[in-house]
Design an enzyme around this catalytic site. Structure first.
Site, short mmCIF file in Angstrom:
data_model
loop_
_atom_site.label_atom_id
_atom_site.label_comp_id
_atom_site.label_asym_id
_atom_site.label_seq_id
_atom_site.Cartn_x
_atom_site.Cartn_y
_atom_site.Cartn_z
N HIS A 130 -5.04 -3.59 5.11
CA HIS A 130 -5.04 -2.53 4.09
C HIS A 130 -3.62 -2.12 3.74
CE1 HIS A 130 -6.02 1.54 2.39
NE2 HIS A 130 -7.02 0.85 1.88
N CYS A 131 -2.73 -2.15 4.71
CA CYS A 131 -1.36 -1.69 4.53
C CYS A 131 -0.53 -2.59 3.61
CB CYS A 131 -0.64 -1.59 5.87
SG CYS A 131 -1.48 -0.59 7.11
N ILE A 132 -0.89 -3.87 3.51
CA ILE A 132 -0.08 -4.79 2.72
C ILE A 132 -0.69 -5.10 1.36
CG2 ILE A 132 0.86 -5.80 4.83
CD1 ILE A 132 -0.82 -8.33 4.24
N ARG A 169 0.84 -1.21 0.00
CA ARG A 169 0.00 0.00 0.00
C ARG A 169 0.87 1.25 0.00
NH1 ARG A 169 -5.20 1.02 -1.16
NH2 ARG A 169 -5.43 -1.15 -0.48
#
Length: 344
Positions: A333-335, A86
């Protein structure tokens, strides 16, 4: 050109990820490393139930990735150091004046402010690599920014944080006007809603200094999902009170006051490192589903799924244990990074 970042709810072509490799983020012990590999793999398999997944894999991890991911997930071999797609990967945009054209914004990535521990120079090349692979037009930017530092409604509204885009370690000469002008050029944002800060844990040594994607997201135009910490014993109880008050004073690109829907945090307040920043806001919307963070709190996890399914009608929420991700500095969400579908 009139680039616009679609809402996450728009149809996806695929989701991009990066497979972990050995280093400080993955963990020092064999058990920690295996936990990290397993967590990234579990998210990939959960997403793959809904839409295609493409995984960037470092050559040193080729065999492990093939074994763990199987044949259903596309693997692209390229050098990897950090694996938070992300943040270091492209932010995809479309051009409404040229149907079928896909763009890929290549922000400057410096490892969340160039801390001494971060290894980021290899993964900072992924935006250009992926843009070429998918045939996207490269939208080059001089703004130091990460995909986890923005959320959009697809209609001109963007959520940002003063301690991220205006971070002197990222953009020492920026002010609000310069940031907003660049966001308008690259992702079509005409209205920025500035949050004053992020969650408490995110200001630790390995934090991002306030990413919005564990604080708030716009589930549909005019409606915002907001992290809520109901326990006054956690410092984020007061932090979120202030953030909510700030959001309530602002309007979106259509001039609306945002309807706020609370996403309550799980009951756990601390881990071995201090107060946790566990947040259900850090979910990924996929075609027909929502990949939700789970925290081993059955009641809270179930309640979050109900809220998410109500916020995204017609989508099924699936929980994946995100505690190993948050222990390493982020969440689902970050990955992940969605690639919107465009007519070809």
């Amino acid at each position: 050109m009139a680039w616009r970042m679609p809402a996450e709810t728009a149809p996806h072509e695929r989701t991009w990820m990066a497979f972990p490799r050995e280093g400080i983020t993955l963990g020092e012990s064999a058990a920690e490393r295996e936990e990290g590999y397993a967590a990234w793999t579990a998210v990939a398999h959960a997403v793959a139930e809904f839409e295609p997944v493409a995984m960037v894999v470092d050559p040193s991890e080729r065999e492990r990735a093939a074994r763990m991911l199987g044949t259903g997930i596309q693997q692209v071999e390229a050098p990897v150091d950090e694996f938070w797609m992300r943040d270091h990967g492209p932010t995809f945009v479309v051009d409404d004046e040229r149907p079928g054209v896909l763009g890929a914004v290549d922000w400057v990535f410096n490892g969340w402010g160039a801390p001494e521990w971060s290894e980021w120079r290899k993964s900072a090349e992924h935006a250009r690599l992926i843009a070429e692979l998918v045939g996207a037009e490269l939208v080059s930017s001089l703004l130091v920014n990460e995909g986890g530092g923005i959320h959009v409604d697809g209609e001109g509204t963007v959520l940002v944080t003063e301690t991220v885009q205006l971070d002197p370690r990222r953009n020492p000469y920026a002010d609000r006007a310069r940031v907003e002008a660049e966001l308008a050029r690259t992702i079509g944002a005409t209205t920025a809603i500035w949050l004053p800060r992020g969650l408490t844990r995110d200001y630790d040594e390995f934090g991002t200094n306030g990413h919005v994607d564990i604080v708030a997201t716009i589930s549909s135009p005019g409606r915002l999902l907001l992290h809520a910490q109901p326990d006054p014993g956690h410092p984020d109880h007061e932090v979120m009170r202030g953030i909510r008050a700030e959001i309530e004073t602002q309007t979106d690109a259509s001039g609306r006051r945002l309807e706020i829907v609370d996403l309550p945090a799980p009951s756990t307040l601390r881990d071995d490192e201090g107060f946790v920043d566990w947040s259900y806001v850090n979910h990924l919307v996929v075609n027909g589903g929502v990949i939700a963070c789970g925290f081993g709190d059955e009641r809270a996890d179930a309640a979050a799924r109900e809220i998410l399914e109500a916020a995204y009608p017609g989508r099924r929420a699936v929980t994946v244990d995100a505690r190993p991700l948050f222990a390493r500095g982020g969440g689902i969400h970050c990955i992940t990074q969605q690639q919107p579908a465009v007519a070809r």
